[in-house]
Write a protein that holds these residues in place. Structure first.
Motif, PDB file in Angstrom:
ATOM      1  N   THR A  61     -69.407  30.522  73.087  1.00 44.07           N
ATOM      2  CA  THR A  61     -68.495  31.631  72.798  1.00 44.07           C
ATOM      3  C   THR A  61     -69.044  32.489  71.668  1.00 44.07           C
ATOM      4  O   THR A  61     -68.994  33.728  71.718  1.00 44.07           O
ATOM      5  CB  THR A  61     -67.099  31.095  72.435  1.00 44.07           C
ATOM      6  N   ASP A  62     -69.589  31.838  70.638  1.00 44.48           N
ATOM      7  CA  ASP A  62     -70.208  32.572  69.529  1.00 44.48           C
ATOM      8  C   ASP A  62     -71.370  33.428  70.017  1.00 44.48           C
ATOM      9  O   ASP A  62     -71.561  34.552  69.552  1.00 44.48           O
ATOM     10  CB  ASP A  62     -70.714  31.602  68.461  1.00 44.48           C
ATOM     11  N   ILE A  63     -72.156  32.901  70.957  1.00 38.69           N
ATOM     12  CA  ILE A  63     -73.310  33.645  71.482  1.00 38.69           C
ATOM     13  C   ILE A  63     -72.852  34.879  72.257  1.00 38.69           C
ATOM     14  O   ILE A  63     -73.415  35.968  72.116  1.00 38.69           O
ATOM     15  CB  ILE A  63     -74.193  32.733  72.353  1.00 38.69           C
ATOM     16  N   ARG A 122     -80.561  32.963  66.058  1.00 28.33           N
ATOM     17  CA  ARG A 122     -81.023  31.624  65.673  1.00 28.33           C
ATOM     18  C   ARG A 122     -82.517  31.465  65.958  1.00 28.33           C
ATOM     19  O   ARG A 122     -83.239  30.795  65.219  1.00 28.33           O
ATOM     20  CB  ARG A 122     -80.246  30.558  66.434  1.00 28.33           C
ATOM     21  N   ARG A 139     -70.057  36.511  71.856  1.00 29.20           N
ATOM     22  CA  ARG A 139     -69.522  37.478  70.885  1.00 29.20           C
ATOM     23  C   ARG A 139     -70.654  38.163  70.109  1.00 29.20           C
ATOM     24  O   ARG A 139     -70.556  39.350  69.788  1.00 29.20           O
ATOM     25  CB  ARG A 139     -68.562  36.775  69.939  1.00 29.20           C
ATOM     26  N   GLN A 140     -71.702  37.416  69.806  1.00 35.70           N
ATOM     27  CA  GLN A 140     -72.839  38.021  69.109  1.00 35.70           C
ATOM     28  C   GLN A 140     -73.485  39.096  69.969  1.00 35.70           C
ATOM     29  O   GLN A 140     -73.835  40.179  69.473  1.00 35.70           O
ATOM     30  CB  GLN A 140     -73.880  36.946  68.754  1.00 35.70           C
ATOM     31  N   SER A 153     -79.319  31.521  70.606  1.00 30.71           N
ATOM     32  CA  SER A 153     -79.105  32.961  70.484  1.00 30.71           C
ATOM     33  C   SER A 153     -80.353  33.617  69.914  1.00 30.71           C
ATOM     34  O   SER A 153     -81.205  32.959  69.292  1.00 30.71           O
ATOM     35  CB  SER A 153     -77.926  33.235  69.552  1.00 30.71           C
ATOM     36  N   ALA A 213     -66.957  30.307  78.597  1.00 31.99           N
ATOM     37  CA  ALA A 213     -67.025  31.088  77.354  1.00 31.99           C
ATOM     38  C   ALA A 213     -66.923  32.574  77.646  1.00 31.99           C
ATOM     39  O   ALA A 213     -66.244  33.322  76.921  1.00 31.99           O
ATOM     40  CB  ALA A 213     -68.325  30.772  76.611  1.00 31.99           C
ATOM     41  N   VAL A 222     -63.868  35.094  76.229  1.00 30.64           N
ATOM     42  CA  VAL A 222     -64.110  36.298  75.428  1.00 30.64           C
ATOM     43  C   VAL A 222     -63.740  37.568  76.177  1.00 30.64           C
ATOM     44  O   VAL A 222     -63.147  38.496  75.611  1.00 30.64           O
ATOM     45  CB  VAL A 222     -65.592  36.357  74.988  1.00 30.64           C
ATOM     46  N   ASP A 261     -76.543  27.182  67.357  1.00 35.36           N
ATOM     47  CA  ASP A 261     -75.332  28.000  67.433  1.00 35.36           C
ATOM     48  C   ASP A 261     -74.110  27.096  67.533  1.00 35.36           C
ATOM     49  O   ASP A 261     -74.162  26.001  68.102  1.00 35.36           O
ATOM     50  CB  ASP A 261     -75.411  28.916  68.653  1.00 35.36           C
ATOM     51  N   GLY A 262     -72.985  27.568  66.991  1.00 37.32           N
ATOM     52  CA  GLY A 262     -71.784  26.748  66.985  1.00 37.32           C
ATOM     53  C   GLY A 262     -71.193  26.523  68.360  1.00 37.32           C
ATOM     54  O   GLY A 262     -70.693  25.442  68.666  1.00 37.32           O
ATOM     55  N   SER A 263     -71.237  27.544  69.218  1.00 39.49           N
ATOM     56  CA  SER A 263     -70.683  27.448  70.567  1.00 39.49           C
ATOM     57  C   SER A 263     -71.254  28.579  71.397  1.00 39.49           C
ATOM     58  O   SER A 263     -71.770  29.571  70.855  1.00 39.49           O
ATOM     59  CB  SER A 263     -69.152  27.537  70.541  1.00 39.49           C
TER      60      SER A 263
END
Length: 339
Positions: free
Chosen positions: A314-316, A228, A318-319, A225, A265, A269, A310-312
């Motif tokens: 999906t996190d990217i 990161r 959402r970010q 991301s 992902a 979302v 990054d954790g996943s």
């Protein structure tokens, strides 16, 4: 302290500048001046900060003047991207090799005239790795994997890594190279990078537009991301030379994903309708370039600096949505997102 960011008006350069200005310090020193050098002017909100100065124009043309302008630190991000380098060989050489050497020589001149040795972070790339008949590419490239680039872009990055190491050995700069993973999701219009679709297949559907994926859903690649990536650049700058344990080039952390997982992902979302805006249409030129890139990467040395991937994905996603929601003009980027 006085800092220079080349490519300072670009996406990563802008994010880095914003992070540094918000911090106010770097490596324990107060940031007094931040010079952003790029072919276009920085954003108005950056120029509104009295600490920010702009240098607009081709970096190669700016380097002569930089010989008379000492800097405490430099983030060298300016570069022609992968697709551009393959399409225009001379552009790649000029933008990546010639400009980097001119910058290093400008910094060397300031040191030889009595200025302190500047610390420099060079944004290298995972593209320094590639398949070679003598040394097959491992399932995951690591810091000790033999670089064998198979693109002009990756070759330029590796050559600049070697230049950085030699200028550092000579005491002209205190250099370190951060090997960036593919940064996604990038906002705005697609650029000339062969990796542009890694952002496009997320960005365009969220904006309500169709996206074309030029490779199969099974293609895997290490990504990171924007947050990161900026975190990694700053950590590499602040790390001591001893923390590198000799080698000056370091992989930044990667989230290893396949295209199909990225779309899963996106669906999780944003919903099925958003995912269905992506269609697959093979592009042999892009697919050929991507086929010579690593499928996954490790970053054990970066982990010792406290950096994490990054954790996943999906996190990217959402970010990216959160970034768009916070931007004054971000509504258009999410007009395809069902609420």
């Amino acid at each position: 302290m006085k800092l220079l960011i080349t490519g300072g008006a670009g996406f990563v350069g802008t994010r880095l500048a914003q992070a540094l200005l918000a911090r106010g310090t770097l490596a324990g020193r107060r940031i007094e001046t931040l010079v952003l050098a790029d072919q276009v002017a920085p954003r108005a909100e950056l120029l509104a900060d009295p600490r920010v100065k702009a240098r607009t124009g081709a970096l190669l043309a700016q380097c002569a003047a930089l010989r008379d302008e000492p800097f405490d630190g430099v983030f060298h991000l300016a570069s022609a991207v992968s697709g551009e380098c393959e399409a225009d060989f001379e552009l790649g050489l000029r933008s990546n090799l010639d400009s980097t050497r001119a910058l290093f020589d400008a910094l060397r001149a300031t040191v030889q005239h009595g200025a302190p040795v500047p610390r420099l972070v060079f944004s290298s790339s995972v593209a320094v790795f590639g398949p070679d008949a003598a040394v097959p590419l491992p399932p995951r490239v690591a810091d000790d994997t033999l670089p064998a680039p198979q693109t002009s872009y990756g070759t330029h990055k590796l050559m600049c890594e070697y230049l950085l190491a030699d200028y550092s050995r000579k005491g002209f700069i205190d250099g370190r190279a951060a090997r960036l993973m593919t940064v996604t999701v990038r906002p705005g219009r697609p650029n000339g990078a062969a990796s542009s679709f890694f952002s496009g297949i997320i960005r365009e559907p969220l904006a309500g537009d169709e996206a074309v994926c030029p490779v199969s859903a099974n293609v895997c690649h290490p990504v990171a991301s924007p947050a990161r990536t900026v975190e990694g650049l700053i950590a590499v700058y602040e790390a001591s030379r001893e923390a590198f344990h000799g080698r000056l080039a370091m992989n930044l952390p990667a989230l290893n994903v396949c295209v199909g997982q990225m779309l899963d992902a996106l669906e999780e979302v944003a919903g099925r309708a958003v995912r269905e805006r992506v269609r697959f249409e093979s592009d042999e030129r892009i697919a050929g370039i991507v086929a010579n890139w690593p499928k996954a990467a490790d970053a054990a040395r970066a982990a010792r600096l406290g950096l994490k991937p990054d954790g996943s994905f999906t996190d990217i996603v959402r970010q990216y949505i959160a970034d768009c929601e916070a931007a004054p003009d971000g509504a258009a980027a999410l007009k395809g997102l069902a609420r």
